[in-house]
Write a protein that holds these residues in place. Structure first.
Motif: not given
Length: 329
Positions: A134-139, A157-164
């Motif tokens: 997963l690649i997630s952005h923000s919220w 695997r998880i990429v938390l791009f600019a996570p809250i």
């Protein structure tokens, strides 16, 4: 929306409309397989969008002919994008046809995590895979992390791009309440794109690039141009949960995430500051590998900015197992 009416962003792109957790509503997925891959079995990545715009305008949007999705494909990854209910080409909540004050915020993280689970299970079945990255952005980090915590066997695997991240509760103050939806204009988006760039620094996004992006943004809602000013009707659950997180109420428990995690953020991102990243990094107590990567001259929308190639490289490196366990600055 009818999937047949969704224009392809690439001739090889495939579109799917799948059942979601609400029986009367369907979800839209876009898929671009890698032309060549050394992975056996194949590796799939699903992009989880943020609070105001769908997959076509994030991982799949091409600036000067190239997107984050193209970079993933070139590295051998099959790339998927999901639109949550109320966004892009997924069905709209019926509550969005009523006054916004008639219903509480739509598309909360718990609801979105169920939508995401439906998409992940479809992808795994369609491709015959056991796990997806997963690649997630923000919220989007909230439903992505909820899913990973509840179903760790599904997520590689998880990429938390600019996570809250969670910020401490505010004394004598409760989070404000929000309606079901709001209208977001192109000018609203432009202000978001430039607000965190220091005044003495050159722009990180050109008006020319934004003009093309904003036209496509308005296209994501067929009724947008009938409004004055033109704007996209957007569920307010994501924004309300960002505000709750900043009042001490994060929608998930990071300690329950058991997949390798990379936090990737921009130097000028005002939504995840250094202390936010430190808290989240420390809270990911069960992640076997965790990284915090800060990229210079990037804001919360770095995937649309000049430093986007650095973001692509770091995300692909982590997905491929380039595990540099970095402590947040």
């Amino acid at each position: 929306m009818d999937v047949r009416l969704c224009p392809k962003l690439d001739p090889r792109e495939e579109h799917f409309r799948i059942p979601g957790p609400r029986a009367e509503l369907s979800l839209f997925l876009r898929f671009l397989p890698a032309a060549r891959t050394a992975f056996e079995p194949r590796r799939a990545v699903l992009y989880v969008h943020g609070a105001t715009f769908p997959s076509a305008l994030s991982i799949a949007h091409r600036f000067d002919g190239r997107s984050w999705r193209d970079a993933l494909n070139d590295a051998g990854y099959d790339a998927w994008g999901l639109d949550f209910y109320g966004f892009g080409h997924s069905d709209r909540y019926p509550e969005m046809d009523r006054p916004s004050t008639d219903h509480p915020p739509l598309c909360m993280a718990a609801d979105a995590a169920e939508q995401l689970e439906a998409a992940v299970r479809f992808i795994l079945g369609h491709q015959g895979l056991d796990q997806v990255s997963l690649i997630s952005h923000s919220w989007g980090s909230m439903p992505a992390s909820l899913l990973a915590a509840r179903h760790p066997h599904l997520v590689d695997r998880i990429v938390l791009f600019a996570p809250i991240a969670r910020r401490g509760p505010r004394r004598y103050e409760t989070p404000p309440s929000f309606p079901a939806w709001r209208i977001v204009t192109s000018e609203d988006q432009w202000k978001r794109f430039i607000e965190d760039v220091p005044a003495h620094e050159p722009p990180v996004l050109s008006r020319l690039h934004f003009g093309d992006w904003s036209a496509r943004y308005l296209d994501s809602d067929p009724e947008s141009r009938a409004r004055d000013p033109a704007g996209v009707k957007t569920p307010l659950g994501p924004f309300s949960e960002i505000i709750k997180a900043w009042h001490g109420q994060l929608a998930y428990d990071p300690s329950q995430v058991r997949a390798p995690v990379a936090i990737i953020r921009g130097e000028w991102d005002g939504l995840i500051r250094d202390d936010d990243a430190r808290w989240l990094f420390d809270a990911l107590t069960q992640a076997p590998v965790k990284c915090d990567i800060k990229i210079g001259r990037g804001t919360h929308l770095m995937h649309l900015e000049a430093m986007r190639p650095a973001l692509w490289r770091e995300s692909i490196g982590f997905l491929g197992g380039n595990d540099v366990a970095a402590v947040p600055s």
